[in-house]
Motif scaffolding. Structure first.
Motif: not given
Ligand code: GLY
Length: 346
Positions: A215, A229, A233
């Motif tokens: 992330k 990013r 999704n």
């Molecule tokens: N939960 C998806 C994002 O943070 O882009």
């Protein structure tokens, strides 16, 4: 204790990992006497609020809202704004989100808008929040037209991932987070699928650390969600529609995303992005982890709901598809193709 640092556009912040480390909140977040308000919900507060207030040394205050998706609303935010104003919170004070995804999203959104911005920190207590929503600054609330239609990008000043919180998670909540965990395996690193299948509990802290590492990489590359990013999704466009059709009660976020990932895997195959067999592999992994892959809605029903989705650009849906397990790509598809390709997967 392990640590990652996320380098966002405006500032960097630390993400700390360990068991029982929430007790060190004051030093980890370098809180130096500013007024602090812990925002939590009615499920989490009875378990952890007193402990966190004590760890903050007695000077902090708290605001607890009813647990559940219905609280992810502008009304909840208004209640918090009024509480902060009444208690004279200023821009140099701080909020702490103590809870799951809803708590983090609401706290982040309030922080980004109260006085046009007040710092906030995250203490995520669910697997879903620890691996996804507490990192990267995407926050917001639902309105009757759809989920997350009002929101902002507003990074936290620090995150504590304390795996001790996961011990009190209900099975359904744990599976919810597992869907987001396995999403990282599908879109970025197949090893996560192997770790999850070969021993979830013994590999859990490594899995959480790897998911947050992914992330961090993705957010650093595309903080404002205009490119890479979007792969986070995967399964979410269909998943959000399933949640909405179920009135946010029938299917939890993780269940809906799991079904959405299975459908997106089928789309990937039918659109010629992935080789035949991918859908079967994805469904096999989800089923082995006890995650659902089907729902009772028709593709046409889901697509009318999806058409209100904020991610639609120029009449096409930006779908996250897989080339293979561990490799995602974003691909625009029109409504008719999606309906045709998804039929049979739901
Ligand atoms: N939960 C998806 C994002 O943070 O882009």
């Amino acid at each position: 204790m392990k640590k990652l640092t996320l380098n966002a556009k405006d500032f960097s912040y630390d993400i700390f990992f360990g068991e029982g480390i929430a007790a060190d909140i004051t030093s980890l977040f370098a809180l130096k006497g500013q007024k602090t308000c812990i925002i939590s919900d009615s499920n989490v507060a009875p378990l952890y609020l007193e402990k966190v207030l004590a760890a903050l040394g007695g000077g902090a205050t708290s605001y607890v809202f009813p647990a559940g998706e219905a609280s992810k609303s502008l009304d909840t935010c208004a209640g918090i704004y009024n509480f902060l104003a009444k208690n004279e919170f200023s821009k140099t004070d701080a909020l702490v989100a103590l809870g799951g995804g809803i708590c983090g999203d609401v706290t982040g959104f309030v922080s980004s808008t109260y006085l046009r911005g007040i710092p906030y920190f995250s203490l995520p207590t669910t697997l879903l929040a620890q691996v996804d929503s507490s990192i990267g600054g995407k926050c917001g609330v639902n309105i009757p037209y759809g989920k997350n239609l009002v929101g902002s990008f507003y990074q936290p000043r620090g995150v504590i991932i304390d795996t001790a919180f996961l011990k009190t998670l209900k099975e359904r909540d744990f599976r919810d987070g597992l869907a987001e965990v396995i999403k990282y395996g599908f879109i970025y690193d197949e090893k996560i699928c192997q770790w999850a299948l070969s021993g979830l509990s013994q590999n859990l802290s490594d899995i959480v650390f790897r998911c947050v590492g992914i992330k961090k990489e993705v957010v650093e590359a595309d903080e404002f969600d205009s490119g890479l990013r979007m792969i986070l999704n995967f399964g979410h466009t269909i998943g959000h529609a399933i949640e909405k059709l179920g009135g946010y009660e029938k299917y939890s976020h993780g269940q809906a995303v799991s079904i959405g990932m299975a459908a997106a895997a089928r789309l990937s195959e039918k659109a010629g992005m992935a080789k035949e067999g991918l859908y079967g592999k994805v469904v096999g992994i989800l089923e082995k982890l006890g995650l659902p892959t089907r729902c009772e809605y028709e593709a046409s029903q889901l697509l009318s709901t999806i058409f209100n989705d904020k991610k639609i650009r120029g009449g096409k849906l930006n779908f996250v598809l897989l080339k293979d397990i561990g490799q995602a790509t974003v691909y625009p598809l029109d409504k008719e193709s999606v309906e045709e390709f998804v039929e049979g997967a739901l």
